[in-house]
Design an enzyme around this catalytic site. Structure first.
Site, mmCIF file in Angstrom:
data_model
loop_
_atom_site.group_PDB
_atom_site.id
_atom_site.type_symbol
_atom_site.label_atom_id
_atom_site.label_comp_id
_atom_site.label_asym_id
_atom_site.label_seq_id
_atom_site.Cartn_x
_atom_site.Cartn_y
_atom_site.Cartn_z
ATOM 1 N N CYS A 122 0.823 -1.219 0.000
ATOM 2 C CA CYS A 122 0.000 0.000 0.000
ATOM 3 C C CYS A 122 0.855 1.266 0.000
ATOM 4 O O CYS A 122 0.423 2.316 -0.457
ATOM 5 C CB CYS A 122 -0.913 0.025 1.217
ATOM 6 S SG CYS A 122 -2.033 -1.362 1.263
ATOM 7 N N HIS A 262 -4.140 6.853 3.956
ATOM 8 C CA HIS A 262 -4.453 5.608 3.249
ATOM 9 C C HIS A 262 -5.889 5.200 3.576
ATOM 10 O O HIS A 262 -6.350 5.344 4.703
ATOM 11 C CB HIS A 262 -3.476 4.514 3.665
ATOM 12 C CG HIS A 262 -3.726 3.228 2.964
ATOM 13 N ND1 HIS A 262 -3.947 3.150 1.608
ATOM 14 C CD2 HIS A 262 -3.797 1.945 3.433
ATOM 15 C CE1 HIS A 262 -4.137 1.887 1.270
ATOM 16 N NE2 HIS A 262 -4.067 1.140 2.350
ATOM 17 N N ASN A 292 -10.386 -0.135 -0.418
ATOM 18 C CA ASN A 292 -8.923 -0.045 -0.293
ATOM 19 C C ASN A 292 -8.304 -0.462 -1.627
ATOM 20 O O ASN A 292 -8.431 -1.614 -2.033
ATOM 21 C CB ASN A 292 -8.481 -0.968 0.854
ATOM 22 C CG ASN A 292 -6.982 -0.958 1.094
ATOM 23 O OD1 ASN A 292 -6.210 -0.418 0.297
ATOM 24 N ND2 ASN A 292 -6.575 -1.568 2.180
HETATM 25 O O1 UT7 Z 1 -4.186 -1.690 3.335
HETATM 26 C C1 UT7 Z 1 -3.294 -2.331 4.196
HETATM 27 C C2 UT7 Z 1 -3.621 -2.058 5.597
HETATM 28 N N1 UT7 Z 1 -4.848 -2.730 5.955
HETATM 29 C C3 UT7 Z 1 -5.514 -2.327 7.020
HETATM 30 O O2 UT7 Z 1 -5.119 -1.367 7.618
HETATM 31 C C4 UT7 Z 1 -6.706 -3.121 7.457
HETATM 32 C C5 UT7 Z 1 -6.760 -3.125 8.980
HETATM 33 N N2 UT7 Z 1 -7.819 -3.926 9.528
HETATM 34 C C6 UT7 Z 1 -9.122 -3.626 9.448
HETATM 35 O O3 UT7 Z 1 -9.486 -2.668 8.810
HETATM 36 C C7 UT7 Z 1 -10.110 -4.449 10.246
HETATM 37 O O4 UT7 Z 1 -9.412 -5.278 11.138
HETATM 38 C C8 UT7 Z 1 -11.048 -5.310 9.357
HETATM 39 C C9 UT7 Z 1 -12.040 -4.420 8.627
HETATM 40 C C10 UT7 Z 1 -10.240 -6.122 8.380
HETATM 41 C C11 UT7 Z 1 -11.873 -6.257 10.236
HETATM 42 O O5 UT7 Z 1 -12.591 -5.518 11.212
HETATM 43 P P1 UT7 Z 1 -12.525 -5.965 12.752
HETATM 44 O O6 UT7 Z 1 -13.416 -5.059 13.475
HETATM 45 O O7 UT7 Z 1 -11.095 -6.014 13.145
HETATM 46 O O8 UT7 Z 1 -13.189 -7.382 12.690
HETATM 47 P P2 UT7 Z 1 -12.583 -8.780 13.134
HETATM 48 O O9 UT7 Z 1 -11.631 -9.286 12.115
HETATM 49 O O10 UT7 Z 1 -12.116 -8.695 14.553
HETATM 50 O O11 UT7 Z 1 -13.897 -9.674 13.103
HETATM 51 C C12 UT7 Z 1 -15.007 -9.408 13.965
HETATM 52 C C13 UT7 Z 1 -16.142 -10.360 13.619
HETATM 53 C C14 UT7 Z 1 -15.693 -11.813 13.500
HETATM 54 O O12 UT7 Z 1 -16.734 -12.617 13.983
HETATM 55 P P3 UT7 Z 1 -16.686 -13.227 15.487
HETATM 56 O O13 UT7 Z 1 -15.415 -14.016 15.548
HETATM 57 O O14 UT7 Z 1 -16.650 -12.022 16.395
HETATM 58 O O15 UT7 Z 1 -17.931 -14.020 15.557
HETATM 59 C C15 UT7 Z 1 -15.566 -12.020 12.011
HETATM 60 O O16 UT7 Z 1 -15.763 -13.368 11.642
HETATM 61 O O17 UT7 Z 1 -16.662 -10.001 12.316
HETATM 62 C C16 UT7 Z 1 -16.692 -11.154 11.487
HETATM 63 N N3 UT7 Z 1 -16.508 -10.715 10.113
HETATM 64 C C17 UT7 Z 1 -17.529 -10.396 9.299
HETATM 65 N N4 UT7 Z 1 -18.849 -10.414 9.490
HETATM 66 C C18 UT7 Z 1 -19.619 -10.033 8.454
HETATM 67 C C19 UT7 Z 1 -15.336 -10.519 9.464
HETATM 68 N N5 UT7 Z 1 -15.589 -10.089 8.206
HETATM 69 C C20 UT7 Z 1 -16.945 -10.005 8.093
HETATM 70 C C21 UT7 Z 1 -17.792 -9.621 7.044
HETATM 71 N N6 UT7 Z 1 -19.120 -9.641 7.273
HETATM 72 N N7 UT7 Z 1 -17.346 -9.212 5.861
#
Ligand code: UT7
Length: 335
Positions: A122, A262, A292
């Site tokens: 990125c 970003h 992104n």
């Molecule tokens: O460009 C390079 C740099 N990239 C970044 O900076 C990305 C940084 N990370 C993020 O933006 C976030 O961590 C994400 C958007 C990727 C994920 O958000 P989060 O709030 O950290 O969610 P999580 O991964 O902790 O997941 C929370 C819950 C999980 O379910 P449980 O385990 O709590 O039951 C996931 O399975 O959300 C679930 N989940 C979804 N649910 C519905 C993950 N993706 C989805 C989805 N739809 N698309």
């Protein structure tokens, strides 16, 4: 913080023109609801993304970058033959080699340019801007074209809801020249931490795991991300890189007319703006429409900010980025 040295003697260098291109095809959150178990509500509340652009099957990264380059050159009012250097920042090149930069050079007719691709995930756009800056500042070249182009749809695992909802395709380009009487690029901070490379990667297809039926069935050819871990590092690292870049430019946040962070997650953008004290009105956001786009996010964002009047002559622009590697960067420009 690791970084490039402060600017030495040399010419000042300006971004004299920008261009960008987004594919026509829109993929909405409602479309994604039909593909994986997700919801518009989850995507918007956790990321801020409402839709993203997806390249048509016949469109490769160089096609996106070519269109953005044509627009930047038209904006600059210069012929392709005047370009002496083309850098393409991408993690989704058309192929391993030749470089996407060479493919764009040929299609543009920029036959006097030397060309190479640059991979810093990125962060590639700011890395490439800084490299081009140094070449122009030293007088090695007079006109550089920096392109950031990504077809993220070609490396996303469309069955993995935790990543496939995040990314989009697009390209941006910038023309760099020295312009008398302008200060242009004031400072840059670049950094990397390879010890955390495993948190965001595409493991297959290279020399470590050359393509086999097994690597493909194991899904090694798609992007893997430990989102929560990346999130934590992104906020802290971007905030300190931005602060350091402003310090080196002899400026403070109060001087910043437009910050382009970003576009990985609206919550990350808000957290950085909050930490730095940048008002919402001065923070450029396009993640709702584009998702992104990896290296292309800042390149497209800069062009859109210029074209919509969010950046005006003499404004101080702060760009800041974080991505796979890990890599990061921050650049301050007097427009
Ligand atoms: O460009 C390079 C740099 N990239 C970044 O900076 C990305 C940084 N990370 C993020 O933006 C976030 O961590 C994400 C958007 C990727 C994920 O958000 P989060 O709030 O950290 O969610 P999580 O991964 O902790 O997941 C929370 C819950 C999980 O379910 P449980 O385990 O709590 O039951 C996931 O399975 O959300 C679930 N989940 C979804 N649910 C519905 C993950 N993706 C989805 C989805 N739809 N698309």
């Amino acid at each position: 913080m690791p970084s490039v040295p402060a600017p030495g003697p040399g010419r000042s260098v300006s971004v004299i023109a920008t261009g960008s291109y987004l594919p026509d095809r829109v993929l909405s959150n409602a479309d994604l609801e039909k593909m994986v178990e997700t919801s518009d509500e989850w995507i918007v509340s956790r990321t801020g993304i409402r839709e993203r652009r997806i390249a048509l099957p016949g469109q490769a990264t160089s096609d996106l970058g070519l269109e953005a380059s044509r627009r930047a050159l038209a904006q600059a009012g210069i012929a392709a033959e005047e370009v002496e250097m083309i850098i393409v920042a991408t993690i989704t090149p058309d192929m391993f080699f030749p470089s996407t930069a060479c493919l764009i050079q040929h299609a543009l007719g920029a036959k006097n340019a030397f060309c190479f691709d640059m991979e810093a995930a990125c962060s590639g756009y700011l890395y490439a801007i800084e490299i081009a800056h140094r070449f122009v500042a030293s007088g090695t070249v007079n006109t550089a074209l920096v392109v950031a182009a990504e077809k993220m749809s070609s490396i996303v695992d469309w069955k993995d809801r935790s990543t496939c909802v995040l990314f989009g395709d697009g390209a941006g380009a910038a023309v760099l020249r020295s312009r008398p009487g302008e200060r242009g690029i004031l400072s840059s901070v670049l950094g990397a931490d390879g010890s955390l490379s495993h948190l965001l990667s595409l493991p297959g297809g290279g020399s470590r795991h050359p393509p086999t039926l097994q690597t493909i069935s194991d899904g090694l050819h798609t992007l893997k991300m430990a989102g929560r871990e990346v999130f934590k590092h992104a906020v802290n690292t971007m905030s300190s890189a931005a602060t350091e870049a402003l310090r080196r430019a002899g400026l403070t946040v109060a001087d910043v007319a437009c910050m382009i962070p970003h576009q990985a997650n609206q919550r990350i953008i808000s957290a950085i703006a909050g930490k730095l004290g940048v008002p919402d009105a001065n923070c450029f956001v396009n993640i709702d429409k584009c998702g992104n786009m990896s290296a292309a996010s800042l390149a497209v964002g800069l062009d859109q900010a210029v074209r919509t009047g969010r950046i005006r002559k003499k404004d101080i622009v702060l760009m800041v980025v974080f991505g796979g590697g890990f890599t990061w960067g921050a650049t301050v420009i007097e427009w």
